[in-house]
Design a protein around this motif. Structure first.
Motif, PDB file in Angstrom:
ATOM      1  N   PHE A 295       1.033  -1.054   0.184  1.00 34.41           N
ATOM      2  CA  PHE A 295      -0.287  -0.006   0.027  1.00 34.41           C
ATOM      3  C   PHE A 295       0.897   1.174  -0.230  1.00 34.41           C
ATOM      4  O   PHE A 295       0.732   2.459  -0.786  1.00 34.41           O
ATOM      5  CB  PHE A 295      -1.128   0.331   1.540  1.00 34.41           C
ATOM      6  N   GLY A 299       0.750   4.051  -2.937  1.00 31.93           N
ATOM      7  CA  GLY A 299       0.985   5.598  -3.049  1.00 31.93           C
ATOM      8  C   GLY A 299       1.891   6.159  -3.152  1.00 31.93           C
ATOM      9  O   GLY A 299       1.250   7.972  -3.987  1.00 31.93           O
ATOM     10  N   LEU A 321      -8.306   6.375  -1.526  1.00 30.32           N
ATOM     11  CA  LEU A 321      -6.771   6.688  -0.624  1.00 30.32           C
ATOM     12  C   LEU A 321      -7.379   8.179  -0.994  1.00 30.32           C
ATOM     13  O   LEU A 321      -7.334   9.048  -0.009  1.00 30.32           O
ATOM     14  CB  LEU A 321      -6.007   6.905  -1.595  1.00 30.32           C
ATOM     15  N   LEU A 327      -9.050   2.483   5.029  1.00 29.47           N
ATOM     16  CA  LEU A 327      -7.750   1.006   5.152  1.00 29.47           C
ATOM     17  C   LEU A 327      -8.900   0.295   4.487  1.00 29.47           C
ATOM     18  O   LEU A 327      -8.475  -0.910   3.466  1.00 29.47           O
ATOM     19  CB  LEU A 327      -6.825   1.000   5.735  1.00 29.47           C
ATOM     20  N   LEU A 334      -5.565  -4.753   5.303  1.00 27.61           N
ATOM     21  CA  LEU A 334      -4.691  -2.860   5.946  1.00 27.61           C
ATOM     22  C   LEU A 334      -5.764  -2.802   7.327  1.00 27.61           C
ATOM     23  O   LEU A 334      -6.422  -2.640   7.217  1.00 27.61           O
ATOM     24  CB  LEU A 334      -5.008  -2.037   5.064  1.00 27.61           C
ATOM     25  N   PRO A 336      -5.304  -0.528  10.015  1.00 23.68           N
ATOM     26  CA  PRO A 336      -4.628   1.397  10.471  1.00 23.68           C
ATOM     27  C   PRO A 336      -3.850   1.139  12.295  1.00 23.68           C
ATOM     28  O   PRO A 336      -2.771   2.200  11.452  1.00 23.68           O
ATOM     29  CB  PRO A 336      -5.655   1.538  10.633  1.00 23.68           C
ATOM     30  N   GLN A 366      -2.224   6.351   5.609  1.00 24.96           N
ATOM     31  CA  GLN A 366      -3.192   6.938   4.765  1.00 24.96           C
ATOM     32  C   GLN A 366      -3.560   8.231   4.757  1.00 24.96           C
ATOM     33  O   GLN A 366      -3.695   8.945   3.947  1.00 24.96           O
ATOM     34  CB  GLN A 366      -4.062   5.745   5.205  1.00 24.96           C
ATOM     35  N   GLN A 367      -3.371   8.839   6.047  1.00 27.78           N
ATOM     36  CA  GLN A 367      -4.378  10.683   5.641  1.00 27.78           C
ATOM     37  C   GLN A 367      -3.207  11.230   5.174  1.00 27.78           C
ATOM     38  O   GLN A 367      -3.813  12.383   4.604  1.00 27.78           O
ATOM     39  CB  GLN A 367      -4.297  10.664   7.458  1.00 27.78           C
ATOM     40  N   THR A 370      -3.391  10.555   1.789  1.00 27.19           N
ATOM     41  CA  THR A 370      -5.185  11.865   1.811  1.00 27.19           C
ATOM     42  C   THR A 370      -4.841  13.055   1.607  1.00 27.19           C
ATOM     43  O   THR A 370      -5.336  13.667  -0.110  1.00 27.19           O
ATOM     44  CB  THR A 370      -5.919  11.476   2.601  1.00 27.19           C
TER      45      THR A 370
END
Length: 605
Positions: A295, A299, A321, A327, A334, A336, A366-367, A370
């Motif tokens: 992942f 990204g 995403l 997730l 996935l 978190p 992830q944040q 994003t």
């Protein structure tokens, strides 16, 4: 903290018992050839140990651990049961301009020979005895008349007994000899004991740490994170590794783990510019850790799809995403809460510079992704699939007509700075904005992705300051002078294009964009004067279009201050480019309305 995390990662790799990393005292090295010996110590065959690629490379083999040795050989320090041809055979490629293919390197061979004969004298193993006989009888001058070929020169070789399945260094007796002899080399007096800064245990301290190889731009022989090779780096009379005591085992563990991560085939390193970013995850299962790592790399570097179905699938996944979806919705594997470690490295002579270090969880990663994609977003989106960091860096390189931009032309130091900004959520470096504006003026390519990067730099700064954000599309209520003048420049360009057609040798953008975006006071009166002639022509040929363009021009002029600004800061130059792009992009959605206006006016006439 970095060394401790790498040390723990080595333990995890080693405990999996999958042969991913070598045990303490061994290292993985690129071995090109295997020398086959008979029981009588005769060289009977030479077997290549190369990959099946178009350009074959030496395969990795676990061998007794290598160590750093000086470039100029004064006291030969051979490796145990393997080495380069200069040591193991006493021959090296000829550097002279003569017709000879090889040169004899007697000091290194004698060092290899004497050390091994001393260690193998009473060895109770057929393979080790065969090697001892070979070293006693071998003469480097016989290279040309032997079965050896020039390809072996200056490569690493190991030995194998004819008919045996394993290499000679893999036998139980060989490992035992290596273990006992290595212990005496590490701390022959037994006095070099100290508390290890990594493990907290009283242990023999590493005088020199093993080399780290695979860092892009680093020395081929390897580089170090911790080293003290000058008196100015030392303190309180301590020498070399004693200045920051790390045990032999901990030094071996962290360098082995880092060397494992730096191998491209493991897909746990991203090389951009002068920065190598290694990463690893720690989860409750190996599958979840691998999913987290996949992942992360997706990204940063989304794969290039090969057909429309892959475009749709990848776009849907990355779309989730970008929108910050959970997730588990992106992939059930996935989690978190998965722990994540990211280390950015850059070469600095014989050392490594730590560009950044981040220990966090997958939810925070992830944040950050994003936020990054949302900062870049325009309406419509300037990409089919979310851009990789590599694609973004290409926007900083010159764009020449008919040529693809080259990553080597992008400022190398900005790669690490860009990745750090993405991962930490901090400001993008202002140097990126300056480079983009310079590219606009130099090559005139005001592309969607370049504008997206300009918008991202300014957007993030405003968001971190808690101020108003930049619109993703045309904002007709925005009264910022730079934004308005960017819009005005686009309208003036459109007026010229419609009046003169597309066959103009040089548009106002080609001639005046640089001046308009930096010193508008000096150029806009001239541009507005020229537009009057263009509008006069349009009123005769396309009256409906002329009315629409005059309305756009008037609306923007009404919002401008009474006097044009004399100079724009770098931030305002960025806003100018965004205003120009927004107005130009909005033109396409308005084209149908323009055609309607034209037909209505012509009907009334």
């Amino acid at each position: 903290m970095i060394l401790s995390a790498l040390n723990q990662y080595y333990d995890r790799l080693n405990n999996e018992n999958q042969g991913k990393v070598p045990n303490f005292g061994f290292s993985e090295e690129r071995i090109s050839y295997v020398l086959i010996l008979s029981k009588q110590g005769e060289l009977v065959d030479i077997v290549p140990n190369l990959t099946d690629e178009k350009k074959p490379k030496p395969k990795l083999v676990q061998v007794p651990q290598s160590f750093k040795r000086p470039g100029k050989v004064k006291e030969p320090k051979p490796f145990f049961l393997w080495d380069k041809s200069a040591y193991a055979l006493g021959v090296t490629a000829s550097k002279s301009k003569t017709d000879e293919l090889f040169e004899v390197s007697l000091p290194t061979f004698e060092g290899f020979k004497n050390q091994h004969l001393a260690l193998l004298e009473n060895a109770d193993d057929v393979g080790l005895q065969a090697l001892a006989l070979f070293l006693k009888n071998w003469q480097p001058e016989k290279f040309k008349s032997s079965i050896l070929t020039k390809e072996i020169l200056d490569t690493n070789v190991v030995f194998q007994l004819d008919g045996a399945r394993n290499f000679i260094h893999e036998t139980t007796v060989a490992k035992s000899i290596w273990s006992s002899s290595r212990s005496s080399w590490v701390d022959p007096t037994g006095t070099n004991l100290s508390t290890c800064l990594v493990t907290g245990q009283l242990s023999p301290i590493a005088r020199l740490h093993p080399a780290i190889k695979g860092v892009k731009g680093g020395q081929p022989a390897g580089v170090s994170i911790a080293s003290f090779d000058k008196s100015s780096f030392e303190s309180f009379g301590r020498k070399q590794g004693n200045n920051s005591p790390v045990s032999e085992k901990a030094a071996f563990a962290y360098t082995t783990a880092l060397n494992y991560l730096l191998r491209r085939e493991n897909d746990q390193v991203i090389n951009l510019g002068d920065t190598s970013v290694v990463f690893w995850a720690q989860a409750e299962s190996e599958q979840k850790a691998k999913s987290a790592e996949a992942f992360f790399i997706k990204g940063f570097n989304p794969p290039m799809p090969t057909d429309e179905s892959e475009v749709a699938a990848l776009g849907a996944e990355l779309g989730k995403l970008v929108k910050g979806r959970p997730l588990a919705e992106i992939s059930p594997d996935l989690d978190p809460n998965t722990q994540f470690f990211i280390l950015g490295l850059a070469p600095n002579a014989a050392r490594l510079s730590i560009r950044f270090w981040l220990q966090t969880d997958l939810g925070h990663i992830q944040q950050r992704f994003t936020e990054h994609f949302q900062d870049l977003a325009l309406n419509p989106l300037p990409w089919k699939t979310a851009p990789s960091v590599w694609r973004l860096l290409l926007q900083l390189a010159p764009h020449r007509e008919g040529q693809q931009p080259k990553i080597d032309d992008a400022p190398a130091h900005l790669a690490g700075e860009l990745m750090r900004a993405i991962l930490t959520g901090q400001r993008y470096p202002r140097a990126i904005l300056a480079q983009l504006l310079s590219r606009f003026r130099a090559d005139g390519d005001i592309s969607r992705l370049r504008i997206a990067m300009v918008k991202a730099v300014l957007q993030r700064e405003l968001r971190l300051l808690g101020k108003e954000e930049i619109s993703m599309s045309l904002d007709e209520s925005n009264s910022n002078p730079a934004y308005l003048l960017g819009r005005l420049f686009s309208v003036l360009e459109n007026i010229q294009r419609n009046a003169l057609g597309d066959k103009v040798n040089a548009t106002i953008t080609d001639k005046y964009y640089a001046s308009a975006s930096t010193v508008p006071y000096s150029i806009y009166p001239r541009l507005l004067s020229g537009s009057k002639h263009h509008l006069s022509k349009l009123r005769k040929e396309k009256p409906g279009l002329a009315v629409t363009l005059e309305k756009e021009l008037g609306n923007i002029m009404a919002m401008l201050p009474t006097e044009f600004p004399r100079h724009f800061s770098i931030e305002h130059q960025g806003r100018f480019s965004i205003g120009y792009y927004h107005q130009k992009n909005a033109r396409f959605s308005q084209s149908e309305q323009i055609k309607t206006d034209e037909s209505t006016i012509e009907g009334n006439d």
